[in-house]
Design a protein around this motif. Structure first.
Motif, short mmCIF file in Angstrom:
data_model
loop_
_atom_site.label_atom_id
_atom_site.label_comp_id
_atom_site.label_asym_id
_atom_site.label_seq_id
_atom_site.Cartn_x
_atom_site.Cartn_y
_atom_site.Cartn_z
N ASN A 35 7.57 15.23 42.03
CA ASN A 35 7.03 15.75 43.16
C ASN A 35 7.52 17.21 43.74
O ASN A 35 6.98 17.65 44.81
CB ASN A 35 7.11 14.54 44.14
CG ASN A 35 8.32 14.55 44.70
OD1 ASN A 35 9.53 14.97 44.10
ND2 ASN A 35 8.58 14.05 45.95
N LYS B 36 12.62 16.62 40.25
CA LYS B 36 11.80 15.55 40.40
C LYS B 36 10.40 15.85 40.26
O LYS B 36 9.81 16.93 40.51
CB LYS B 36 11.86 15.04 41.83
CG LYS B 36 13.52 14.57 42.38
CD LYS B 36 13.56 14.22 43.68
CE LYS B 36 15.00 13.93 44.23
NZ LYS B 36 15.38 12.62 43.55
N ASN C 132 2.90 15.09 38.66
CA ASN C 132 3.60 15.19 39.83
C ASN C 132 3.67 14.28 40.83
O ASN C 132 4.24 14.55 41.77
CB ASN C 132 3.28 16.73 40.37
CG ASN C 132 2.09 16.73 41.12
OD1 ASN C 132 1.16 15.77 41.13
ND2 ASN C 132 1.86 17.55 41.95
N SER C 133 3.26 12.92 40.54
CA SER C 133 3.16 11.88 41.43
C SER C 133 4.43 11.17 41.64
O SER C 133 4.63 10.77 42.72
CB SER C 133 2.17 10.95 41.10
OG SER C 133 2.56 10.30 39.85
N SER C 134 5.59 11.43 40.73
CA SER C 134 6.59 10.47 40.97
C SER C 134 7.83 11.37 41.79
O SER C 134 7.74 12.38 41.88
CB SER C 134 7.32 10.14 39.60
OG SER C 134 8.42 9.44 39.82
N THR C 135 8.51 10.45 42.62
CA THR C 135 9.56 10.86 43.46
C THR C 135 10.83 10.74 42.90
O THR C 135 11.97 11.08 43.17
CB THR C 135 9.57 10.33 44.71
OG1 THR C 135 9.69 8.95 44.77
CG2 THR C 135 8.09 10.76 45.60
#
Length: 308
Positions: free
Chosen positions: A117, A115, A89-92
């Motif tokens: 995040n 997304k 879940n790190s990417s925006t």
């Protein structure tokens, strides 16, 4: 947060527009209407509905994850929910677009870019919700996962469902709309029209208030003496009219009421300062007169000494 505010706004607006009677939740997965597209596979997952779910690896090509079902629904307002989880879940970045369409994709009733995040944790199922309004005569409603972007993260999709938004309440840890119209963000038990369990950030907040305490400056307002104020503070450990620490911890603070109380104390303090300034002025005048008298006496004493 944008998704949360969008859900809140549309759910409240649309929820009162239609009376959908006995329309029930419509539920779909790969067994009854969701068509798995090339690049997406079915995998076993004990936490998924029925033990299986759709899987689209980050290494897969871009394109559609799934399509369907092609169904007709009763006109009205719904909450479209899709149960999804991501490996990271790190990417925006935009991962894929969730949409609900008719006329074979020509008419969009609701859409949202998913997304990573948006998810609170890795590998944890989460319901993504979009409010939608479906008009009369839609016979080929389709729910899709479109425009998958490769190289970001793996994504799992369990099921989709349409919930009539005229249900008496919507409850989750992220957003709750209770049956009595209270809204909670981060709480499932809102006690006010809006209860937020967390921080609020805004450019400006305007609070309406009545009976603003300019009455403090009216003739006859009794501000009391500083000695009386000191006695009250020693006995109660807070200013007169202000709530004590225990009351605030238990009941919180109404912002408009606290602003009025603080303004009242500021204006009372101003009156104290004015009175103190008058008192100091009076004392200074007395000291000046005493100084003149002392100087006069000195001159008289010096005159007597010269005569001797």
């Amino acid at each position: 947060m944008k998704q949360l505010l969008l859900t809140l706004t549309f759910a409240l607006v649309f929820g009162s527009c239609f009376s959908q009677g006995s329309v029930s939740t419509l539920f779909y997965d790969e067994s009854n209407g969701l068509n798995v597209i090339e690049g997406t596979t079915m995998v076993n997952d004990g936490s998924a509905n029925g033990g299986t779910c759709m899987f689209r690896p980050a290494s897969a090509s871009g394109g559609t994850i799934w399509a369907g079902p092609y169904v007709g629904v009763t006109a009205g307002n719904y909450l479209l929910q899709v149960r999804i989880k991501v490996t990271s879940n790190s990417s925006t970045a935009d991962l894929f677009m969730l949409d609900i369409v008719s006329q074979y994709g020509y008419v969009t009733h609701g859409a949202l870019w998913i997304k990573p995040n948006m998810f609170r944790a890795n590998n944890e199922w989460q319901l993504i919700t979009i409010p939608v309004s479906i008009p009369h005569g839609i016979t080929n409603l389709e729910i899709r996962g479109m425009n998958f972007q490769p190289g970001i993260t793996d994504v799992y999709v369990d099921y989709v469902q349409l919930i009539p938004s005229s249900l008496p309440g919507l409850y989750s840890n992220e957003l709750t709309i209770s049956g009595n119209g209270n809204v909670g963000i981060g709480t499932i038990t809102p006690r006010e029209k809006l209860s937020v369990n967390g921080n609020i950030r805004a450019r400006e907040i305007k609070v309406e208030a009545t009976n603003w305490p300019d009455y403090v400056f009216e003739e006859g307002y009794g501000v009391g003496t500083l000695e009386e104020l000191e006695s009250y503070i020693k006995a109660n450990k807070h200013l007169p009219g202000m709530p004590g620490a225990k009351a605030v911890e238990t009941n919180g603070i109404a912002v408009s009421e606290m602003l009025k109380l603080q303004q009242q104390k500021i204006e009372e303090l101003t009156l104290y300062l004015i009175e103190q300034n008058k008192s100091i002025g009076t004392q200074n005048e007395k000291l000046l007169q005493q100084g003149k008298q002392i100087k006069l006496l000195k001159n008289q004493i010096n005159a007597i000494k010269k005569k001797k």
